[in-house]
Design a protein around this motif. Structure first.
Motif, PDB file in Angstrom:
ATOM      1  N   SER A  60     -12.271  -2.214   1.796  1.00  0.00           N
ATOM      2  CA  SER A  60     -10.923  -1.926   2.278  1.00  0.00           C
ATOM      3  C   SER A  60     -10.914  -1.886   3.790  1.00  0.00           C
ATOM      4  O   SER A  60     -11.946  -1.726   4.431  1.00  0.00           O
ATOM      5  N   GLY A  61      -9.732  -2.041   4.343  1.00  0.00           N
ATOM      6  CA  GLY A  61      -9.609  -1.999   5.786  1.00  0.00           C
ATOM      7  C   GLY A  61      -8.160  -2.001   6.234  1.00  0.00           C
ATOM      8  O   GLY A  61      -7.243  -2.104   5.418  1.00  0.00           O
ATOM      9  N   THR A  62      -7.997  -1.892   7.535  1.00  0.00           N
ATOM     10  CA  THR A  62      -6.651  -1.880   8.111  1.00  0.00           C
ATOM     11  C   THR A  62      -6.393  -3.099   8.985  1.00  0.00           C
ATOM     12  O   THR A  62      -5.266  -3.306   9.400  1.00  0.00           O
ATOM     13  N   GLU A  63      -7.429  -3.870   9.257  1.00  0.00           N
ATOM     14  CA  GLU A  63      -7.228  -5.064  10.079  1.00  0.00           C
ATOM     15  C   GLU A  63      -6.702  -6.185   9.211  1.00  0.00           C
ATOM     16  O   GLU A  63      -7.329  -6.581   8.231  1.00  0.00           O
ATOM     17  N   THR A  64      -5.532  -6.667   9.548  1.00  0.00           N
ATOM     18  CA  THR A  64      -4.919  -7.760   8.810  1.00  0.00           C
ATOM     19  C   THR A  64      -4.003  -8.528   9.744  1.00  0.00           C
ATOM     20  O   THR A  64      -3.439  -7.952  10.677  1.00  0.00           O
ATOM     21  N   GLN A  65      -3.897  -9.804   9.523  1.00  0.00           N
ATOM     22  CA  GLN A  65      -3.030 -10.629  10.362  1.00  0.00           C
ATOM     23  C   GLN A  65      -1.742 -10.992   9.636  1.00  0.00           C
ATOM     24  O   GLN A  65      -0.922 -11.735  10.159  1.00  0.00           O
ATOM     25  N   GLU A  66      -1.566 -10.446   8.433  1.00  0.00           N
ATOM     26  CA  GLU A  66      -0.368 -10.754   7.665  1.00  0.00           C
ATOM     27  C   GLU A  66       0.784  -9.869   8.125  1.00  0.00           C
ATOM     28  O   GLU A  66       0.645  -8.652   8.201  1.00  0.00           O
ATOM     29  N   PRO A  67       1.932 -10.462   8.406  1.00  0.00           N
ATOM     30  CA  PRO A  67       3.091  -9.684   8.836  1.00  0.00           C
ATOM     31  C   PRO A  67       3.504  -8.656   7.775  1.00  0.00           C
ATOM     32  O   PRO A  67       3.540  -8.974   6.588  1.00  0.00           O
ATOM     33  N   GLY A  68       3.763  -7.445   8.205  1.00  0.00           N
ATOM     34  CA  GLY A  68       4.219  -6.389   7.309  1.00  0.00           C
ATOM     35  C   GLY A  68       3.133  -5.675   6.550  1.00  0.00           C
ATOM     36  O   GLY A  68       3.392  -4.697   5.860  1.00  0.00           O
ATOM     37  N   VAL A  69       1.877  -6.146   6.645  1.00  0.00           N
ATOM     38  CA  VAL A  69       0.775  -5.539   5.901  1.00  0.00           C
ATOM     39  C   VAL A  69      -0.013  -4.616   6.826  1.00  0.00           C
ATOM     40  O   VAL A  69      -0.453  -5.015   7.902  1.00  0.00           O
ATOM     41  N   ALA A  70      -0.182  -3.353   6.391  1.00  0.00           N
ATOM     42  CA  ALA A  70      -0.897  -2.366   7.196  1.00  0.00           C
ATOM     43  C   ALA A  70      -2.351  -2.204   6.772  1.00  0.00           C
ATOM     44  O   ALA A  70      -3.182  -1.759   7.560  1.00  0.00           O
ATOM     45  N   GLY A  71      -2.684  -2.535   5.533  1.00  0.00           N
ATOM     46  CA  GLY A  71      -4.054  -2.364   5.058  1.00  0.00           C
ATOM     47  C   GLY A  71      -4.268  -3.077   3.737  1.00  0.00           C
ATOM     48  O   GLY A  71      -3.327  -3.590   3.134  1.00  0.00           O
ATOM     49  N   TRP A  72      -5.516  -3.099   3.311  1.00  0.00           N
ATOM     50  CA  TRP A  72      -5.881  -3.797   2.083  1.00  0.00           C
ATOM     51  C   TRP A  72      -7.010  -3.070   1.379  1.00  0.00           C
ATOM     52  O   TRP A  72      -7.749  -2.296   2.007  1.00  0.00           O
ATOM     53  N   LYS A  73      -7.119  -3.310   0.072  1.00  0.00           N
ATOM     54  CA  LYS A  73      -8.195  -2.716  -0.721  1.00  0.00           C
ATOM     55  C   LYS A  73      -8.485  -3.653  -1.893  1.00  0.00           C
ATOM     56  O   LYS A  73      -7.571  -4.123  -2.559  1.00  0.00           O
ATOM     57  N   ILE A  74      -9.775  -3.910  -2.108  1.00  0.00           N
ATOM     58  CA  ILE A  74     -10.210  -4.707  -3.251  1.00  0.00           C
ATOM     59  C   ILE A  74     -11.293  -3.905  -3.966  1.00  0.00           C
ATOM     60  O   ILE A  74     -12.284  -3.508  -3.352  1.00  0.00           O
ATOM     61  N   ILE A  75     -11.091  -3.670  -5.255  1.00  0.00           N
ATOM     62  CA  ILE A  75     -12.005  -2.838  -6.036  1.00  0.00           C
ATOM     63  C   ILE A  75     -12.757  -3.706  -7.026  1.00  0.00           C
ATOM     64  O   ILE A  75     -12.170  -4.511  -7.747  1.00  0.00           O
ATOM     65  N   TRP A  76     -14.089  -3.512  -7.051  1.00  0.00           N
ATOM     66  CA  TRP A  76     -14.992  -4.288  -7.907  1.00  0.00           C
ATOM     67  C   TRP A  76     -15.817  -3.337  -8.768  1.00  0.00           C
ATOM     68  O   TRP A  76     -16.158  -2.233  -8.341  1.00  0.00           O
ATOM     69  N   GLU A  77     -16.174  -3.800  -9.976  1.00  0.00           N
ATOM     70  CA  GLU A  77     -17.123  -3.067 -10.797  1.00  0.00           C
ATOM     71  C   GLU A  77     -18.206  -4.020 -11.261  1.00  0.00           C
ATOM     72  O   GLU A  77     -17.964  -5.221 -11.396  1.00  0.00           O
ATOM     73  N   LYS A  78     -19.406  -3.482 -11.486  1.00  0.00           N
ATOM     74  CA  LYS A  78     -20.526  -4.337 -11.891  1.00  0.00           C
ATOM     75  C   LYS A  78     -20.202  -5.005 -13.221  1.00  0.00           C
ATOM     76  O   LYS A  78     -19.701  -4.363 -14.147  1.00  0.00           O
TER      77      LYS A  78
END
Length: 179
Positions: A159-177
């Motif tokens: 996850s993070g807050t750096e994004t170049q997409e307009p209107g997007v403040a953050g992102w998160k991607i969740i993975w499981e084994k």
């Protein structure tokens, strides 16, 4: 010196301080994991659980590219290579297998993203850096894709807050084994 707290409160405060100190001392080893320990945890195949974007207005949505049912795999090898492949499983199927129309090919590409290359671990910063050598997006090749990580309930959370997409403040991607 007299205490402003009655003896019973002092005893209770002491117990709380001791409990906090014990919890902190138990969590320090987890914070101080080495690169080798992180590599041991991430090596293998991870299956996508969810993707989300936090919008600047505070709302949360799945990545539009992958839709609400996104699927994918993230693979880390011990030799320092990785691959990521994410798709929208709701993309339309091709009318003629192996010969998509121009529109079908464009829709398939718009609903997927994949890249492979080397990776680095920065245990001090809590980051995995992906170094794409091949990618669906040619502009991704040769970049440094910084992925802040945590482990939550046995899952790998990027996850993070750096994004170049307009209107997007953050992102998160969740993975499981994958098993």
């Amino acid at each position: 010196i007299t205490s402003p707290f009655p003896p019973k409160e002092i005893s209770s405060m002491g117990k709380r301080i001791t409990l906090v100190a014990m919890l902190f001392s138990c969590s320090v080893p987890m914070l101080a994991q080495t690169e080798a320990e992180i590599r041991d945890r991430i090596v293998g195949t991870w299956k996508l659980v969810s993707t989300e974007q936090t919008m600047k207005d505070g709302t949360i949505r799945p990545y539009p590219q992958f839709g609400p049912h996104g699927k994918g795999f993230l693979m880390y090898a011990r030799d320092g290579y990785m691959c990521a492949d994410l798709v929208n499983p709701d993309r339309p199927k091709w009318a003629e297998p192996y010969h998509p129309s121009r529109e079908e090919g464009a829709a398939a590409a718009q609903g997927s993203f994949a890249y492979c290359g080397r990776y680095e671990i920065d245990a001090k910063k809590g980051e995995i850096v992906h170094l794409p050598e091949v990618a669906i997006d040619p502009g991704y090749v040769g970049t440094r894709q910084v992925r802040p990580y945590t482990f939550e309930d046995g899952r790998l959370v990027l996850s993070g807050t750096e994004t170049q997409e307009p209107g997007v403040a953050g992102w998160k991607i969740i993975w499981e084994k994958a098993h």
